[in-house]
Design a protein around this motif. Structure first.
Motif, PDB file in Angstrom:
ATOM      1  N   ASN A 137       0.834  -1.210   0.000  1.00 30.32           N
ATOM      2  CA  ASN A 137       0.000   0.000   0.000  1.00 30.32           C
ATOM      3  C   ASN A 137       0.865   1.254   0.000  1.00 30.32           C
ATOM      4  O   ASN A 137       0.591   2.203  -0.729  1.00 30.32           O
ATOM      5  CB  ASN A 137      -0.880   0.040   1.256  1.00 30.32           C
ATOM      6  CG  ASN A 137      -2.116  -0.821   1.101  1.00 30.32           C
ATOM      7  OD1 ASN A 137      -2.407  -1.310   0.012  1.00 30.32           O
ATOM      8  ND2 ASN A 137      -2.841  -1.012   2.182  1.00 30.32           N
ATOM      9  N   TYR A 180       0.402   3.916  -2.875  1.00 30.83           N
ATOM     10  CA  TYR A 180      -0.207   5.229  -2.637  1.00 30.83           C
ATOM     11  C   TYR A 180       0.828   6.330  -2.455  1.00 30.83           C
ATOM     12  O   TYR A 180       0.586   7.333  -1.793  1.00 30.83           O
ATOM     13  CB  TYR A 180      -1.169   5.146  -1.441  1.00 30.83           C
ATOM     14  CG  TYR A 180      -2.280   4.150  -1.700  1.00 30.83           C
ATOM     15  CD1 TYR A 180      -3.153   4.321  -2.770  1.00 30.83           C
ATOM     16  CD2 TYR A 180      -2.442   3.011  -0.910  1.00 30.83           C
ATOM     17  CE1 TYR A 180      -4.157   3.403  -3.048  1.00 30.83           C
ATOM     18  CE2 TYR A 180      -3.446   2.082  -1.179  1.00 30.83           C
ATOM     19  CZ  TYR A 180      -4.303   2.283  -2.249  1.00 30.83           C
ATOM     20  OH  TYR A 180      -5.281   1.372  -2.516  1.00 30.83           O
ATOM     21  N   ASP A 184       4.921   6.413   4.780  1.00 34.16           N
ATOM     22  CA  ASP A 184       5.135   6.935   3.427  1.00 34.16           C
ATOM     23  C   ASP A 184       4.898   8.439   3.404  1.00 34.16           C
ATOM     24  O   ASP A 184       4.388   9.014   4.373  1.00 34.16           O
ATOM     25  CB  ASP A 184       4.230   6.202   2.419  1.00 34.16           C
ATOM     26  CG  ASP A 184       2.754   6.427   2.677  1.00 34.16           C
ATOM     27  OD1 ASP A 184       2.313   7.586   2.621  1.00 34.16           O
ATOM     28  OD2 ASP A 184       2.038   5.443   2.950  1.00 34.16           O
ATOM     29  N   ARG A 242     -12.570   1.221   0.205  1.00 33.38           N
ATOM     30  CA  ARG A 242     -11.546   1.951  -0.540  1.00 33.38           C
ATOM     31  C   ARG A 242     -11.895   3.425  -0.493  1.00 33.38           C
ATOM     32  O   ARG A 242     -13.072   3.779  -0.531  1.00 33.38           O
ATOM     33  CB  ARG A 242     -11.487   1.493  -2.012  1.00 33.38           C
ATOM     34  CG  ARG A 242     -11.221   0.009  -2.176  1.00 33.38           C
ATOM     35  CD  ARG A 242     -10.641  -0.292  -3.529  1.00 33.38           C
ATOM     36  NE  ARG A 242      -9.263   0.137  -3.627  1.00 33.38           N
ATOM     37  CZ  ARG A 242      -8.711   0.594  -4.741  1.00 33.38           C
ATOM     38  NH1 ARG A 242      -9.430   0.716  -5.830  1.00 33.38           N
ATOM     39  NH2 ARG A 242      -7.441   0.956  -4.759  1.00 33.38           N
ATOM     40  N   SER A 243     -10.889   4.262  -0.417  1.00 30.63           N
ATOM     41  CA  SER A 243     -11.153   5.696  -0.311  1.00 30.63           C
ATOM     42  C   SER A 243     -11.940   6.199  -1.528  1.00 30.63           C
ATOM     43  O   SER A 243     -11.829   5.654  -2.628  1.00 30.63           O
ATOM     44  CB  SER A 243      -9.817   6.420  -0.208  1.00 30.63           C
ATOM     45  OG  SER A 243     -10.025   7.786  -0.373  1.00 30.63           O
ATOM     46  N   GLY A 267      -9.604  -3.549  -1.582  1.00 33.03           N
ATOM     47  CA  GLY A 267     -10.040  -3.086  -0.266  1.00 33.03           C
ATOM     48  C   GLY A 267      -9.984  -4.165   0.802  1.00 33.03           C
ATOM     49  O   GLY A 267     -10.703  -4.094   1.798  1.00 33.03           O
ATOM     50  N   LEU A 324      -5.875  -4.237   4.194  1.00 37.10           N
ATOM     51  CA  LEU A 324      -5.791  -3.785   5.583  1.00 37.10           C
ATOM     52  C   LEU A 324      -6.653  -4.649   6.499  1.00 37.10           C
ATOM     53  O   LEU A 324      -6.324  -4.833   7.670  1.00 37.10           O
ATOM     54  CB  LEU A 324      -6.199  -2.317   5.693  1.00 37.10           C
ATOM     55  CG  LEU A 324      -5.217  -1.291   5.105  1.00 37.10           C
ATOM     56  CD1 LEU A 324      -5.759   0.125   5.258  1.00 37.10           C
ATOM     57  CD2 LEU A 324      -3.849  -1.402   5.789  1.00 37.10           C
TER      58      LEU A 324
HETATM   59  P1  ADP Z   1      -6.661  -1.656  -1.315  1.00 33.67           P
HETATM   60  O1  ADP Z   1      -5.324  -1.011  -1.163  1.00 33.67           O
HETATM   61  O2  ADP Z   1      -6.628  -2.897  -2.104  1.00 33.67           O
HETATM   62  O3  ADP Z   1      -7.700  -0.690  -1.777  1.00 33.67           O
HETATM   63  P2  ADP Z   1      -6.589  -1.912   1.549  1.00 33.67           P
HETATM   64  O4  ADP Z   1      -7.511  -2.613   2.486  1.00 33.67           O
HETATM   65  O5  ADP Z   1      -5.163  -2.324   1.586  1.00 33.67           O
HETATM   66  O6  ADP Z   1      -7.181  -2.114   0.105  1.00 33.67           O
HETATM   67  O7  ADP Z   1      -6.691  -0.373   1.817  1.00 33.67           O
HETATM   68  C1  ADP Z   1      -7.961   0.240   1.989  1.00 33.67           C
HETATM   69  C2  ADP Z   1      -7.896   1.710   1.620  1.00 33.67           C
HETATM   70  O8  ADP Z   1      -7.108   2.398   2.567  1.00 33.67           O
HETATM   71  C3  ADP Z   1      -7.228   1.980   0.283  1.00 33.67           C
HETATM   72  O9  ADP Z   1      -8.137   1.834  -0.771  1.00 33.67           O
HETATM   73  C4  ADP Z   1      -6.788   3.407   0.477  1.00 33.67           C
HETATM   74  O10 ADP Z   1      -7.890   4.275   0.296  1.00 33.67           O
HETATM   75  C5  ADP Z   1      -6.403   3.467   1.935  1.00 33.67           C
HETATM   76  N1  ADP Z   1      -4.957   3.261   2.167  1.00 33.67           N
HETATM   77  C6  ADP Z   1      -4.337   2.143   2.573  1.00 33.67           C
HETATM   78  N2  ADP Z   1      -3.011   2.331   2.700  1.00 33.67           N
HETATM   79  C7  ADP Z   1      -2.791   3.610   2.374  1.00 33.67           C
HETATM   80  C8  ADP Z   1      -1.611   4.438   2.313  1.00 33.67           C
HETATM   81  N3  ADP Z   1      -0.404   3.962   2.628  1.00 33.67           N
HETATM   82  N4  ADP Z   1      -1.768   5.742   1.941  1.00 33.67           N
HETATM   83  C9  ADP Z   1      -2.982   6.225   1.640  1.00 33.67           C
HETATM   84  N5  ADP Z   1      -4.118   5.512   1.665  1.00 33.67           N
HETATM   85  C10 ADP Z   1      -4.035   4.216   2.047  1.00 33.67           C
END
Ligand code: ADP
Length: 346
Positions: free
Chosen positions: A247, A251, A275, A294-295, A307, A310
């Motif tokens: 991630n 990102y 990051d 997801r954001s 999504g 995490l």
């Molecule tokens: P994915 O990355 O596959 O969308 P995750 O569960 O890993 O799913 O992350 C969920 C959401 O959290 C991401 O879609 C993003 O919006 C946000 N996110 C996770 N890690 C980061 C990061 N390092 N910086 C910014 N946003 C993050």
């Protein structure tokens, strides 16, 4: 005042401790004397085998357990063996037997009914997923390749075929994560071995280095000496850190760096992945750990992801008795930190 010599005190307290363990452990324990007669059976073994100590003491295993031939063998054979033992009411134990120098024998019974049940459910789930979802997806990918092989295809068709292949691959990964999550949440037994976090981190950094290179992101690892050792399931802990680092790279923008840091205090091991990337708006910080969240940020929507990363990371950390959290400033970057109990607190 008369005091017994120190060895006696040690001997007595050891005996009391063994007695306490014998009575309270959830493993079934049976000991036999050199004549092969049962001389002790603890409450767990009696409950597992639906007998009372009076049924067993000073008797031969073949008299007490004549209907359970494997158990009789485990109790009477002279070698070290491990064997599955059927218990009453469709339960199952793994039995270990060992004979000592004085001719006495000890048998340990571990009830593994729930564990085996979960394992077989996992296999059934994996089979269903493989058959009903993965195979059709592989077929899709395969046919997309065949169309290209039996071309000629024009540029636009080529682009569509590439999209079909990429989408199939994305679905493939998503199915893998969903199965993994379902399995971890179902309470599957995790491995419980010492895990050196630095070794995990090194191998994940190596695996993700090409991805970081493609995105122009620099990975910096900082290690503390000695590196923390935790007890747990190395493959699952690896997966949790993998998602955090993946991630962080995904990102971030080109030329930015991602720092992965690991340290310990008296009782706990910490690992953080920081990051300088897109960051997370405050309102979303709580939700990002939710399944399939997801954001709404357009930048995120344009990047691949299911999504689940995490959610998987949080489930793994919590199953190890730890906690995970995120801190972030929108537009400036994010730091994900998790904490786990140390294998041996100082
Ligand atoms: P994915 O990355 O596959 O969308 P995750 O569960 O890993 O799913 O992350 C969920 C959401 O959290 C991401 O879609 C993003 O919006 C946000 N996110 C996770 N890690 C980061 C990061 N390092 N910086 C910014 N946003 C993050």
């Amino acid at each position: 005042m008369h005091r017994p010599p120190p060895e006696t005190i040690v001997g007595m307290s050891l005996r009391a401790r063994y007695d306490y363990l014998f009575r309270t452990t959830s493993d079934g324990l049976i000991t036999l004397d050199a004549d092969g007669r049962i001389d002790r059976i603890n409450p767990s073994a009696a409950a597992m085998l639906r007998v009372t100590p009076e049924d067993c003491l000073a008797r031969l295993p073949s008299q007490v357990f004549k209907a359970n031939r494997l158990l009789v063998n485990l109790l009477t054979l002279q070698n070290d063996i491990t064997v599955d033992i059927r218990l009453p009411e469709h339960r199952l134990a793994v039995g270990f037997g060992a004979t000592f120098e004085d001719g006495g024998r000890m048998v340990v019974l571990q009830d593994v009914t729930e564990q085996r049940d979960l394992e077989s459910r996992r296999e059934a789930l994996a089979r269903t997923v493989a058959h009903d979802l993965r195979n059709p997806l592989s077929a899709l990918e395969g046919f997309a390749e065949l169309v290209q092989k039996f071309g000629p295809v024009n540029e636009q068709q080529e682009r569509f075929l590439t999209r079909i292949r990429q989408t199939s691959q994305k679905l493939f990964d998503l199915i893998g994560s969903l199965v993994e999550l379902a399995w971890i949440e179902a309470g599957m037994p995790l491995e419980h071995v010492p895990v050196q976090l630095s070794t995990l981190i090194e191998s994940i950094v190596t695996e993700l280095a090409p991805f970081a290179r493609v995105r122009g992101v620099i990975i910096a690892v900082s290690k503390q000496d000695p590196m923390p050792i935790v007890m747990g399931d190395p493959a699952r802990l690896r997966l949790a850190i993998y998602h955090l680092l993946h991630n962080a790279i995904l990102y971030s923008h080109a030329e930015q760096s991602v720092a992965i840091h690991c340290w310990q205090d008296v009782e706990q091991a910490f690992c953080s992945v920081a990051d300088q990337g897109i960051g997370i708006v405050p309102g979303e910080l709580e939700q990002i750990f939710d399944r399939m969240y997801r954001s709404n940020d357009e930048y995120v929507r344009n990047l691949p992801g299911g999504g689940l990363g995490l959610t998987v990371a949080r489930t793994i950390v919590e199953r190890h008795g730890g906690q995970i959290w995120a801190e972030s400033t929108y537009g400036e970057g994010s730091t994900f930190t998790f904490v786990l109990p140390l294998a041996e607190a100082r």
